[in-house]
Motif scaffolding. Structure first.
Motif, mmCIF file in Angstrom:
data_model
loop_
_atom_site.group_PDB
_atom_site.id
_atom_site.type_symbol
_atom_site.label_atom_id
_atom_site.label_comp_id
_atom_site.label_asym_id
_atom_site.label_seq_id
_atom_site.Cartn_x
_atom_site.Cartn_y
_atom_site.Cartn_z
ATOM 1 N N PRO A 128 26.255 65.848 29.728
ATOM 2 C CA PRO A 128 24.869 65.874 29.224
ATOM 3 C C PRO A 128 24.382 67.282 28.873
ATOM 4 N N LEU A 129 24.769 68.286 29.682
ATOM 5 C CA LEU A 129 24.387 69.661 29.354
ATOM 6 C C LEU A 129 25.029 70.121 28.055
ATOM 7 N N HIS A 130 26.276 69.750 27.865
ATOM 8 C CA HIS A 130 26.965 70.115 26.628
ATOM 9 C C HIS A 130 26.289 69.456 25.417
ATOM 10 N N LEU A 131 25.945 68.195 25.546
ATOM 11 C CA LEU A 131 25.278 67.503 24.434
ATOM 12 C C LEU A 131 23.918 68.113 24.146
ATOM 13 N N LEU A 132 23.214 68.558 25.183
ATOM 14 C CA LEU A 132 21.947 69.257 24.971
ATOM 15 C C LEU A 132 22.187 70.564 24.222
ATOM 16 N N GLY A 133 23.257 71.267 24.580
ATOM 17 C CA GLY A 133 23.605 72.495 23.859
ATOM 18 C C GLY A 133 23.949 72.232 22.409
ATOM 19 N N VAL A 134 24.634 71.136 22.134
ATOM 20 C CA VAL A 134 24.946 70.770 20.747
ATOM 21 C C VAL A 134 23.655 70.515 19.981
ATOM 22 N N TYR A 135 22.699 69.876 20.636
ATOM 23 C CA TYR A 135 21.416 69.587 19.994
ATOM 24 C C TYR A 135 20.648 70.879 19.701
ATOM 25 N N ILE A 136 20.677 71.834 20.640
ATOM 26 C CA ILE A 136 19.912 73.073 20.488
ATOM 27 C C ILE A 136 20.634 74.090 19.604
ATOM 28 N N PHE A 137 21.919 74.348 19.881
ATOM 29 C CA PHE A 137 22.649 75.437 19.229
ATOM 30 C C PHE A 137 23.616 74.981 18.140
ATOM 31 N N ASP A 138 23.937 73.736 18.049
ATOM 32 C CA ASP A 138 24.977 73.197 17.172
ATOM 33 C C ASP A 138 26.312 73.248 17.924
ATOM 34 N N ARG A 139 27.308 72.663 17.353
ATOM 35 C CA ARG A 139 28.621 72.581 18.010
ATOM 36 C C ARG A 139 29.271 73.964 18.027
ATOM 37 N N PRO A 140 29.792 74.383 19.192
ATOM 38 C CA PRO A 140 30.469 75.691 19.252
ATOM 39 C C PRO A 140 31.716 75.696 18.374
ATOM 40 N N PRO A 141 31.995 76.807 17.713
ATOM 41 C CA PRO A 141 33.163 76.855 16.830
ATOM 42 C C PRO A 141 34.498 76.788 17.559
ATOM 43 N N ILE A 142 34.526 77.068 18.850
ATOM 44 C CA ILE A 142 35.794 77.028 19.582
ATOM 45 C C ILE A 142 36.132 75.637 20.090
ATOM 46 N N VAL A 143 35.216 74.696 19.901
ATOM 47 C CA VAL A 143 35.417 73.332 20.395
ATOM 48 C C VAL A 143 35.838 72.438 19.229
ATOM 49 N N PRO A 144 37.040 71.866 19.292
ATOM 50 C CA PRO A 144 37.470 70.969 18.215
ATOM 51 C C PRO A 144 36.654 69.677 18.208
ATOM 52 N N ARG A 145 36.589 69.068 17.068
ATOM 53 C CA ARG A 145 35.884 67.788 16.946
ATOM 54 C C ARG A 145 36.735 66.679 17.562
ATOM 55 N N LEU A 146 36.063 65.656 18.070
ATOM 56 C CA LEU A 146 36.789 64.531 18.661
ATOM 57 C C LEU A 146 37.642 63.809 17.625
ATOM 58 N N SER A 147 37.222 63.838 16.360
ATOM 59 C CA SER A 147 38.024 63.209 15.305
ATOM 60 C C SER A 147 39.376 63.911 15.157
ATOM 61 N N GLN A 148 39.411 65.227 15.409
ATOM 62 C CA GLN A 148 40.684 65.946 15.367
ATOM 63 C C GLN A 148 41.602 65.474 16.492
ATOM 64 N N PHE A 149 41.037 65.337 17.697
ATOM 65 C CA PHE A 149 41.844 64.843 18.806
ATOM 66 C C PHE A 149 42.357 63.434 18.524
ATOM 67 N N ALA A 150 41.506 62.592 17.955
ATOM 68 C CA ALA A 150 41.924 61.219 17.651
ATOM 69 C C ALA A 150 43.071 61.226 16.638
ATOM 70 N N ARG A 151 42.985 62.100 15.655
ATOM 71 C CA ARG A 151 44.053 62.187 14.652
ATOM 72 C C ARG A 151 45.348 62.679 15.291
ATOM 73 N N TYR A 152 45.264 63.677 16.171
ATOM 74 C CA TYR A 152 46.464 64.188 16.844
ATOM 75 C C TYR A 152 47.101 63.120 17.728
ATOM 76 N N LEU A 153 46.251 62.357 18.432
ATOM 77 C CA LEU A 153 46.798 61.283 19.268
ATOM 78 C C LEU A 153 47.474 60.222 18.420
ATOM 79 N N GLU A 154 46.869 59.906 17.288
ATOM 80 C CA GLU A 154 47.487 58.925 16.392
ATOM 81 C C GLU A 154 48.837 59.433 15.899
ATOM 82 N N LEU A 155 48.902 60.704 15.501
ATOM 83 C CA LEU A 155 50.171 61.275 15.043
ATOM 84 C C LEU A 155 51.200 61.332 16.162
ATOM 85 N N CYS A 156 50.721 61.528 17.377
ATOM 86 C CA CYS A 156 51.631 61.590 18.525
ATOM 87 C C CYS A 156 52.428 60.294 18.672
#
Length: 173
Positions: free
Chosen positions: A37-65
């Motif tokens: 919840p704190l992270h989601l609040l940070g996303v709402y206030i500051f936007d997504r941090p550039p060092i954090v990959p999107r969940l869609s990227q993880f989903a694509r990597y898992l699919e390729l795996c």
């Protein structure tokens, strides 16, 4: 009768490694779930941090795996499961990485956003593996006019963390 020394060893060390990584995944989940919840609040206030990959990227990597060409002998089902557990652990740790980034923004945002005129001519060492790039980098780093981050600073690029290390561990070491 002949006794073997192999009886004390686990039957399959690769299987025990997968179990250890699975336990690490659950520990990471237990630690990071309350921080979500704190992270989601940070996303709402500051936007997504550039060092954090999107969940869609993880989903694509898992699919390729699991859908990549299975003819490669190194991609056994156990190896694929191991990679999937590692990827899932990274995805589960997103809240803590995001919170570390937000803490940098809160504490040092103005300092970090100031343009720096110190870098005149950057040096990038790009090369293939086993070609001497580490040695050339070490030679360059011995020059007092050159400043380069070490591997830990590249892996954890948080100003608050390194200032905290200076104050705490710097006194001990």
């Amino acid at each position: 009768m002949k006794e073997t020394a192999v009886a004390d060893q686990p039957a399959n060390p690769a299987a025990s490694l997968v179990v250890i990584k699975f336990i690490q995944l659950w520990i990471a989940l237990i630690i990071n779930l309350p921080l979500l919840p704190l992270h989601l609040l940070g996303v709402y206030i500051f936007d997504r941090p550039p060092i954090v990959p999107r969940l869609s990227q993880f989903a694509r990597y898992l699919e390729l795996c699991f859908t990549a060409d299975p003819s490669d002998p190194c991609r056994t089902p156990r190896a694929r499961l191991y990679i999937a557990i590692l990827l899932t652990t990274k995805a589960v740790c997103i809240p803590i990485w995001g919170l570390a980034w937000y803490l940098d923004e809160i504490l040092y945002g103005r300092h970090l956003s100031k343009p720096s005129n110190d870098i005149v001519r950057p040096i990038f060492v790009i090369s293939g593996g086993r070609s001497g790039s580490t040695q050339i980098t070490r030679y360059i780093e011995t020059d007092p006019r050159v400043e380069a981050p070490n591997i830990l600073q590249c892996m954890m690029p948080f100003l608050w963390l390194w200032r905290l290390v200076e104050v705490t561990l710097g006194r001990i070491v």
